[in-house]
Scaffold this active site. Sequence first.
Site, PDB file in Angstrom:
ATOM      1  N   TYR A 249      -6.550   5.006  -6.243  1.00  0.00           N
ATOM      2  CA  TYR A 249      -6.589   4.992  -4.782  1.00  0.00           C
ATOM      3  C   TYR A 249      -7.971   4.479  -4.373  1.00  0.00           C
ATOM      4  CZ  TYR A 249      -6.166   6.677   0.037  1.00  0.00           C
ATOM      5  OH  TYR A 249      -6.126   6.779   1.407  1.00  0.00           O
TER       6      TYR A 249
ATOM      7  N   TYR B 142       0.832  -1.217   0.000  1.00  0.00           N
ATOM      8  CA  TYR B 142       0.000   0.000   0.000  1.00  0.00           C
ATOM      9  C   TYR B 142       0.859   1.257   0.000  1.00  0.00           C
ATOM     10  CZ  TYR B 142      -4.027   2.871   1.560  1.00  0.00           C
ATOM     11  OH  TYR B 142      -5.041   3.794   1.685  1.00  0.00           O
TER      12      TYR B 142
END
Lengths: 152, 393
Positions: free
Chosen positions: B343, B292
């Site tokens: 995102y 991430y």
Amino acid sequence: MANPGAYYLGEGMPAPAPAIDGLDTEYWEAVKRHELLVQNCNTCDRPQFGPEWNCHRCHSFDLGWKPVEGNGRIYSWERVWHPVHPALQDSCPYLVVLVELPNHENVRMVGNLVGDPMQTVEIGAEVQPVFEDHEGSDEVDPFTLVHWEVVE
Amino acid sequence: MGNRTMRGEVAIIGVGETTYYKRGRSPDPEFKLVIEAILKASADAGIDPREIDGFASYSNDRNDPSRIAAALDIKDLRFSNMEWGGGGGGGSAACAHAASAVATGLADTVVVFRGLAQGQFGRFGQGARVPHVRGDQAYTAPYGLMSPAQSFAMRIHRLYEDHGITQDTLKACSLASYHHAQNNPRAVMYGRPLTPEDYDASRWIVEPFHLFDCCQENDGAAAMIFVSADRAKDYAKTPVYFLGGAVGSGNRAGSGSHNATDYATSNFKTVAPRMYDMAQVKPEEVDVAQVYENFTGGVVMSIIEHGLTTYEEANEFITFENLTAPNGKMPINTSGGNLAECYMHGLELNIEAVRQVRGESCNQVDDVNVSLVASGPMVTPVSDMIVGSEAVL
Ligand SMILES: [Zn+2]
């Protein structure tokens, strides 16, 4: 000069206010008198910051406050270039430092590093608190921020 | 952990996502995006969405499972779950919760989903427009420490100080994500390559983060479907097995005013070993990793804290060549990730991990049997998921 005003950052930033539950009223009142306090446990005599309702070490609810002794030390830093709030439009770049307090088991406090925002920032540099009084406004009670400056 | 494990008991049978949009550009409201993603994941699996009986999400997702269950005509809602904590630290946690619900019989067919339409709702990367801040924020926001980038930048300067890590590692992570996005038509940054010169010339957001060290903000939705391993072969796609999951953070990670006991950390030091234990996998057996990116400095710390390299070797290991598919030593973020695909609060990373095991990635790594996801560095809690092929069961 990035910060032409009287304050390190532009006016209209969110103002600090004591927690509704009264947890840190003493801290914010003390800084208005230019005294910097750190929470300290009356049972095990260990410091902690930010303030909490119980000691994170011994779980005692008997917590008090101690005046910060001696200077701080820069633990880390950042230079902010992108304004994320309208009040910061004319304040960038500015410096944020994380300061550890060697006489209080290296608990850490966040503040701005006063002086030239383009200065070279050295981790480990000795710093002292600088109190910045704000008058307040219709919306906001008077308050004081705690910045830091390098001790030459 | 004795025999308390979910290893191999649960499989992911379907994944799906909407079109990914730049922030504020979705023509559809958030709830509609979520339904669309779940229907696409159902179609991918070849399952009737009416069979779904559970939901897991994270980061205070606004789309209430009871409303979704009504919208999908679900007969019997059995699991409705939310991981605490902001940011994308809950992505793999939601997958672990879904897997645990299936493994323990709370539910049979659980969807993990995340929806975001920031044009419809607020943005992440802005300071609060309020006259007062209280509590933890009173010690940071008045000093101009308000946004996620500002909240994490100081950790990276301390990482540099403690371990001699250099800015080139952050740059390598950024270039790898953008490179992979050029082969991914779903990616918001498809057709928008990033060169090393572009990175160097980009403006600072907050030192040490350049613009291209920071994730996008996007609109879209994504979904994944979990069922028990003994049913997994009844559906359209090759099952991808859940090997291990873990959630959490170290001592006092949530303490105020940046007083975590361990500061320069992605918060995976205690979490990653638990995930590897459950998965019965060693770091050197990981074939591909989705790590991430809220900010690339967190990716660097995550790579180290998952044992994919060491502090001492990080500067030599974390390079564009090593991080890119198909030939890098540890390809990461092979769909483009949060920086360059979308995102989707990291759930696109969990989906990409599944696609790598299926052999369906736009940047396929050869012979993937073990596929790792590390969700949400530096927030608390963070979470991990590792999935694999039938061959490693
Ligand atoms: Zn105590």
